[in-house]
Motif scaffolding. Sequence first.
Motif, mmCIF file in Angstrom:
data_model
loop_
_atom_site.group_PDB
_atom_site.id
_atom_site.type_symbol
_atom_site.label_atom_id
_atom_site.label_comp_id
_atom_site.label_asym_id
_atom_site.label_seq_id
_atom_site.Cartn_x
_atom_site.Cartn_y
_atom_site.Cartn_z
ATOM 1 N N LYS A 101 112.785 12.620 73.453
ATOM 2 C CA LYS A 101 112.830 13.794 73.710
ATOM 3 C C LYS A 101 112.141 14.573 72.569
ATOM 4 C CE LYS A 101 117.042 14.866 71.186
ATOM 5 N NZ LYS A 101 118.239 15.501 71.076
ATOM 6 N N CYS A 102 111.670 16.018 72.836
ATOM 7 C CA CYS A 102 111.269 16.907 72.056
ATOM 8 C C CYS A 102 111.823 18.179 72.574
ATOM 9 C CB CYS A 102 109.873 16.785 71.858
ATOM 10 S SG CYS A 102 108.969 17.242 73.425
ATOM 11 N N ARG A 103 111.538 19.260 71.313
ATOM 12 C CA ARG A 103 111.804 20.540 71.630
ATOM 13 C C ARG A 103 110.592 21.289 71.640
ATOM 14 N NH1 ARG A 103 116.248 23.758 72.248
ATOM 15 N NH2 ARG A 103 117.507 22.124 71.642
ATOM 16 N N PRO A 104 110.185 21.833 72.800
ATOM 17 C CA PRO A 104 108.806 22.717 72.770
ATOM 18 C C PRO A 104 109.183 23.883 71.924
ATOM 19 C CG PRO A 104 109.353 21.791 74.975
ATOM 20 C CD PRO A 104 110.568 21.478 73.961
ATOM 21 N N PRO A 105 108.018 24.445 71.346
ATOM 22 C CA PRO A 105 106.698 24.110 71.311
ATOM 23 C C PRO A 105 106.440 23.263 70.121
ATOM 24 C CG PRO A 105 106.757 26.250 70.253
ATOM 25 C CD PRO A 105 108.388 25.938 70.621
ATOM 26 N N ASP A 106 107.156 22.587 69.473
ATOM 27 C CA ASP A 106 106.719 21.773 68.441
ATOM 28 C C ASP A 106 106.268 20.471 68.852
ATOM 29 O OD1 ASP A 106 107.511 23.606 66.494
ATOM 30 O OD2 ASP A 106 109.565 22.908 66.325
ATOM 31 N N TYR A 107 106.710 20.074 69.966
ATOM 32 C CA TYR A 107 106.407 18.594 70.626
ATOM 33 C C TYR A 107 106.871 17.721 69.359
ATOM 34 C CZ TYR A 107 105.097 21.445 74.315
ATOM 35 O OH TYR A 107 105.012 22.513 75.459
ATOM 36 N N THR A 108 107.584 17.502 68.692
ATOM 37 C CA THR A 108 107.877 16.381 67.596
ATOM 38 C C THR A 108 108.931 15.334 68.375
ATOM 39 O OG1 THR A 108 107.726 17.782 65.748
ATOM 40 C CG2 THR A 108 108.869 15.790 65.421
ATOM 41 N N TRP A 109 108.483 14.254 68.694
ATOM 42 C CA TRP A 109 109.016 13.420 69.715
ATOM 43 C C TRP A 109 110.289 12.496 68.904
ATOM 44 C CZ3 TRP A 109 108.761 14.011 74.628
ATOM 45 C CH2 TRP A 109 107.635 14.549 75.277
ATOM 46 N N GLU A 110 111.507 12.435 69.626
ATOM 47 C CA GLU A 110 112.482 11.687 69.083
ATOM 48 C C GLU A 110 112.766 10.392 69.837
ATOM 49 O OE1 GLU A 110 117.415 11.959 68.172
ATOM 50 O OE2 GLU A 110 115.960 13.759 68.322
ATOM 51 N N GLU A 111 112.725 9.171 69.196
ATOM 52 C CA GLU A 111 113.289 8.131 70.060
ATOM 53 C C GLU A 111 114.707 7.945 70.309
ATOM 54 O OE1 GLU A 111 111.313 5.716 71.388
ATOM 55 O OE2 GLU A 111 109.252 6.034 70.472
ATOM 56 N N LEU A 112 115.124 7.571 71.673
ATOM 57 C CA LEU A 112 116.556 7.417 71.872
ATOM 58 C C LEU A 112 116.397 6.206 72.613
ATOM 59 C CD1 LEU A 112 117.054 10.842 73.802
ATOM 60 C CD2 LEU A 112 117.834 10.350 71.577
ATOM 61 N N PRO A 113 117.870 5.685 72.739
ATOM 62 C CA PRO A 113 117.935 4.353 73.247
ATOM 63 C C PRO A 113 117.442 4.082 74.559
ATOM 64 C CG PRO A 113 120.126 5.029 72.185
ATOM 65 C CD PRO A 113 119.135 6.205 72.109
ATOM 66 N N PRO A 114 116.611 3.164 74.793
ATOM 67 C CA PRO A 114 115.844 3.024 76.084
ATOM 68 C C PRO A 114 116.898 2.679 77.212
ATOM 69 C CG PRO A 114 115.393 1.154 74.765
ATOM 70 C CD PRO A 114 116.242 2.019 73.963
ATOM 71 N N PRO A 115 116.727 2.652 78.520
ATOM 72 C CA PRO A 115 117.333 1.902 79.465
ATOM 73 C C PRO A 115 117.207 0.420 79.306
ATOM 74 C CG PRO A 115 115.606 3.771 80.582
ATOM 75 C CD PRO A 115 115.334 3.414 78.997
ATOM 76 N N MET A 116 118.466 -0.265 79.789
ATOM 77 C CA MET A 116 118.326 -1.583 80.135
ATOM 78 C C MET A 116 117.500 -2.250 80.959
ATOM 79 S SD MET A 116 122.309 -1.750 79.353
ATOM 80 C CE MET A 116 122.947 -0.986 80.963
ATOM 81 N N SER A 117 116.558 -2.924 80.646
ATOM 82 C CA SER A 117 115.766 -3.566 81.775
ATOM 83 C C SER A 117 116.525 -4.855 82.053
ATOM 84 C CB SER A 117 114.352 -4.285 81.095
ATOM 85 O OG SER A 117 113.781 -3.019 80.559
ATOM 86 N N PRO A 118 116.302 -5.317 83.575
ATOM 87 C CA PRO A 118 116.679 -6.612 83.819
ATOM 88 C C PRO A 118 116.250 -7.693 83.076
ATOM 89 C CG PRO A 118 115.905 -5.212 85.740
ATOM 90 C CD PRO A 118 115.595 -4.483 84.605
ATOM 91 N N PRO A 119 117.027 -8.824 82.960
ATOM 92 C CA PRO A 119 116.524 -9.852 82.001
ATOM 93 C C PRO A 119 115.290 -10.427 82.354
ATOM 94 C CG PRO A 119 118.624 -10.219 82.560
ATOM 95 C CD PRO A 119 118.176 -9.310 83.510
ATOM 96 N N ASP A 120 114.196 -10.659 81.353
ATOM 97 C CA ASP A 120 112.945 -11.417 81.437
ATOM 98 C C ASP A 120 112.106 -10.815 82.636
ATOM 99 O OD1 ASP A 120 113.782 -13.388 79.756
ATOM 100 O OD2 ASP A 120 114.953 -14.321 81.152
ATOM 101 N N SER A 121 112.235 -9.263 82.822
ATOM 102 C CA SER A 121 111.415 -8.689 83.782
ATOM 103 C C SER A 121 111.349 -7.273 83.478
ATOM 104 C CB SER A 121 112.384 -8.744 85.237
ATOM 105 O OG SER A 121 113.339 -8.028 85.027
#
Length: 307
Positions: free
Chosen positions: A268-288
């Motif tokens: 996510k970021c807050r325009p107009p600065d566009y400084t990106w913040e990493e958040l916890p990613p979705p859980m991918s299915p195992p080995d895929s």
Amino acid sequence: MLGVIGGARTSRSPTVTNNFQRYDFDAKEWSQARSAMVGPKRTRFAVAAHKNEIWILGGVTKIPSASGGVKIMYENSVSVYDRESGQWNTRSDMKRTRADFCAVVLRGKLYAIGGEGTERGVAKTRTRHSVEVYGDDGTWQSGTQMLYSRSSFASCVDGARIYVAGGAADRHDCDGSIEYYCPTQDQWIYVAVLPATFTTKFGLAFVNSRLHVVGEDEISVICIDACADRPRVISMASSQPSFYDAFALDGELYIVGRTSKNSMMLQKCRPPDYTWEELPPPMSPPDSDVMRIALIKIQSCGNEDKE
């Protein structure tokens, strides 16, 4: 709440999944929903939040054919998930089959827009510019058609209008066009042309009076001037890899999808600065890897839809 629904697992023989994950913005964590999506396992469907329910519309399914192969079926069926009961139900089928289309909610009405599908008795697919609106009587009614036929496009709302951008048609791309629907005028209005072609894996979000087109390689920032009839492109902001979707929440721009290294991501970021913040990613299915995802953006308090 943010939901990631469906998708496909990559392998020698890709398989479709009814996986349903939810992201809590306060706790900043993902969890598995109590029940997976019911009905046929589908891809290329549309998702919307309407009346405290999650709506899964259209898409394509695969069934065995008489020749021993697989037959692609275009769907017009609708499944809904009640957040309070945790149960899935069905609603009236759409008038037309649709895949690679968009579903949005504006002023309490649910719209199914564009996409591609098959006509009754005809095997060949057709790109649509038609629109359907779900009525209070529980049936679908024909809405005002878009100016251009398009599938694999993106859409968003700003509280007063529905925006659609990019996509592909039967013979050519839609010239990278943007158009919006104004319900008070009941018409679609041409806006502008995108600075690049966007036809797959991109999103659209309206944040701080700017329309953000989020693509695989770049983010286009288009300024919407409330005093002007048409917006103008003002900049190309930031650079991120392989997005699937974008949405706005509380003045911030969120992007979610898969990175160029085949890992899931949420930023996510807050325009107009566009400084990106990493958040916890979705859980991918195992080995895929998740090949295709669909998103739902709704308030955790259960009030009216918030896109």
